[in-house]
Write a protein that holds these residues in place. Structure first.
Motif, PDB file in Angstrom:
ATOM      1  N   GLY A 320       2.049   0.255  -1.376  1.00 32.91           N
ATOM      2  CA  GLY A 320       2.773   0.035  -2.352  1.00 32.91           C
ATOM      3  C   GLY A 320       2.008  -0.408  -3.688  1.00 32.91           C
ATOM      4  O   GLY A 320       2.558  -0.979  -4.571  1.00 32.91           O
ATOM      5  N   PRO A 321       1.037   0.561  -3.929  1.00 27.83           N
ATOM      6  CA  PRO A 321       0.316   0.207  -5.133  1.00 27.83           C
ATOM      7  C   PRO A 321       1.094   0.940  -6.540  1.00 27.83           C
ATOM      8  O   PRO A 321       0.677   0.519  -7.587  1.00 27.83           O
ATOM      9  CB  PRO A 321      -0.983   1.043  -4.983  1.00 27.83           C
ATOM     10  N   THR A 322       1.988   1.711  -6.239  1.00 25.90           N
ATOM     11  CA  THR A 322       2.753   2.388  -7.568  1.00 25.90           C
ATOM     12  C   THR A 322       4.117   1.781  -7.664  1.00 25.90           C
ATOM     13  O   THR A 322       4.944   2.048  -6.716  1.00 25.90           O
ATOM     14  CB  THR A 322       2.661   3.862  -7.085  1.00 25.90           C
ATOM     15  N   THR A 323       4.564   1.509  -8.715  1.00 31.75           N
ATOM     16  CA  THR A 323       5.990   0.793  -8.952  1.00 31.75           C
ATOM     17  C   THR A 323       6.775   2.196  -9.446  1.00 31.75           C
ATOM     18  O   THR A 323       6.150   3.143  -9.640  1.00 31.75           O
ATOM     19  CB  THR A 323       5.788   0.179 -10.458  1.00 31.75           C
ATOM     20  N   PRO A 324       8.203   2.077  -9.357  1.00 29.32           N
ATOM     21  CA  PRO A 324       8.891   3.257  -9.521  1.00 29.32           C
ATOM     22  C   PRO A 324       8.783   3.910 -10.819  1.00 29.32           C
ATOM     23  O   PRO A 324       8.872   5.085 -11.097  1.00 29.32           O
ATOM     24  CB  PRO A 324      10.283   2.743  -9.322  1.00 29.32           C
ATOM     25  N   GLU A 325       8.623   2.998 -11.894  1.00 34.02           N
ATOM     26  CA  GLU A 325       8.262   3.538 -13.192  1.00 34.02           C
ATOM     27  C   GLU A 325       7.136   4.491 -13.070  1.00 34.02           C
ATOM     28  O   GLU A 325       7.033   5.355 -13.795  1.00 34.02           O
ATOM     29  CB  GLU A 325       8.314   2.237 -14.224  1.00 34.02           C
TER      30      GLU A 325
END
Length: 430
Positions: A320-325
């Motif tokens: 999960g290192p990347t946020t949706p934005e």
């Protein structure tokens, strides 16, 4: 706690919802998959070296056991929380499904900063945790493994505690343990090796020459260090590495073998390596490298730093290192993202191999482990790439759809969902 906007549990539920809709599946599938089947919270009183008792909080999440026993790591970190552990268990289910491994997803964690504990306190906490979750774990129920800030040594304490409670040796109840007591050769390197295998395949798709490529890593724990090692062996020039204490940069390439020697006893941080200049985490993300590898914790690639990323490949060695934005910006920039549930699945794959070896009481040579790992990782990568091409979507969406498809087939076989709920989906997949 994570902010509501970057809550990993909300993020993973949203991605599952999107995938179920895209695949034309019934809403019932989402209802089954959106939350763990079991979530346990335990109190962990530990007598500290000064005689006081400190009560820590631990968790264990078991997402779904439709394919087999649940499986997943245990992390010791001050920011562990309920929603993080739930999300991590769901990601584990999807990893296993993508690589056709007969496990469901599990995950555990303790809210603690292990650096503030003595070795005795850490061992006591580890043994206390395993005692408290013993009723819901075991080789046919739920199989723990190492994660952030845990290690083969910690797994050794935990399996010893479990065996003492049961009165006999049960090597298959935990993986990632020392080889001498049933661990698998190749397990320590497995996640990093799997990351580099997926990078190699992504480079093939993009027609990149890895021997002329550069890379930067965030995180130099087990996964980050092994990733750097295998990238170096492929001829990739690793120019920057950051960790919890800072970062290092060398435009000509960091001496990875020397750095691995520097940190091997666990007492030195990569960022203290003297044969390089200092660099901030923010600057590292904006470097003009070919490959960027977040190998630390969640929510590191955000709307703030994603616009500055220049890499051609972003390989999610962390969960999960990347946020949706941030993800949306990466897509707009045309960056090839290797999603976490594919990229870092090497660990659960060799954990599966370890469990198989424990069950047979017959152990493989490291070459055989590595060969089987490569077969599984390439199988998963090709499935996700094919889905991406078929649906004309992002690699992340493709990975979720591949995993969910696999779980749906098991639901149908067990009668969890009715044939009428599958009819439209089956027609769409023909």
């Amino acid at each position: 706690m994570t902010t509501q906007d970057h809550n990993p549990y909300d993020i993973v539920k949203g991605l599952i919802k999107e995938s179920v809709t895209t695949l034309g599946l019934n809403e019932n599938v989402y209802q089954v998959l959106k939350k763990p089947m079991r979530m346990l919270e335990v109190s962990l009183p530990v007598r500290m070296d000064d005689g006081t008792i400190q009560n820590f909080t631990g968790y264990r999440s078991q997402h779904i056991d439709i394919l087999g026993p649940t499986k997943g790591g245990i992390r010791f970190h001050p920011k562990v929380n309920v929603d993080e552990v739930k999300a991590l268990s769901i990601w584990m289910s999807l990893k296993a499904a993508i690589l056709d491994i007969p496990f469901g997803g599990g995950k555990g964690g303790v809210i603690v900063d292990p650096e503030k504990l003595s070795v005795r306190e850490l061992e006591t906490l580890s043994r206390t945790y395993i005692r408290k979750i013993t009723p819901i774990i075991g080789p046919q129920k739920d199989i723990p493994a190492p994660d952030v800030n845990t290690s083969p040594e910690v797994m050794g304490w935990m399996i010893d505690e479990f065996d003492q409670l049961r009165g006999y040796n049960i090597p298959g109840m935990i993986t990632g343990k020392p080889v001498i007591i049933g661990g698998s050769l190749g397990r320590l390197e497995a996640t990093g090796r799997g990351v580099v295998l997926t990078i190699r395949e992504a480079a093939r798709v993009l027609e990149m020459d890895l021997s002329k490529s550069t890379a930067a890593l965030q995180g130099f724990g087990n996964v980050g260090s092994m990733t750097a090692k295998f990238l170096h062996e492929l001829g990739v020039k690793v120019v920057a590495i950051t960790d919890a204490k800072g970062g290092i940069y060398n435009e000509e390439g960091i001496d990875i073998p020397a750095l691995l020697e520097f940190v091997k006893d666990g007492k030195n941080y990569a960022s203290k390596f003297s044969d390089a200049e200092s660099i901030t985490n923010e600057k590292m993300f904006s470097l003009p490298v070919d490959i960027l590898i977040p190998a630390a914790i969640e929510n590191q690639v955000t709307k703030e730093n994603a616009p500055n990323i220049q890499a051609k490949i972003l390989a999610e060695a962390a969960n999960g290192p990347t946020t949706p934005e941030g993800d949306k910006i990466l897509e707009e920039k045309g960056i090839f993202v290797i999603p976490d549930i594919l990229c870092n699945a090497g660990g659960v794959t060799v954990s599966y191999f370890e469990w198989v070896q424990n069950t047979m009481n017959y152990y493989w040579k490291e070459e055989e482990v590595n060969k089987k790992l490569e077969e599984h990782m390439l199988f998963g990568f090709d499935k996700v790439l094919d889905m991406k091409k078929d649906k004309q979507c992002r690699m992340r969406d493709a990975a979720y759809m591949v995993g969910i498809n696999h779980l749906v087939k098991a639901m149908e076989a067990r009668g969890w969902i009715k044939d009428t709920e599958m009819e439209k989906h089956n027609n769409d997949m023909k």
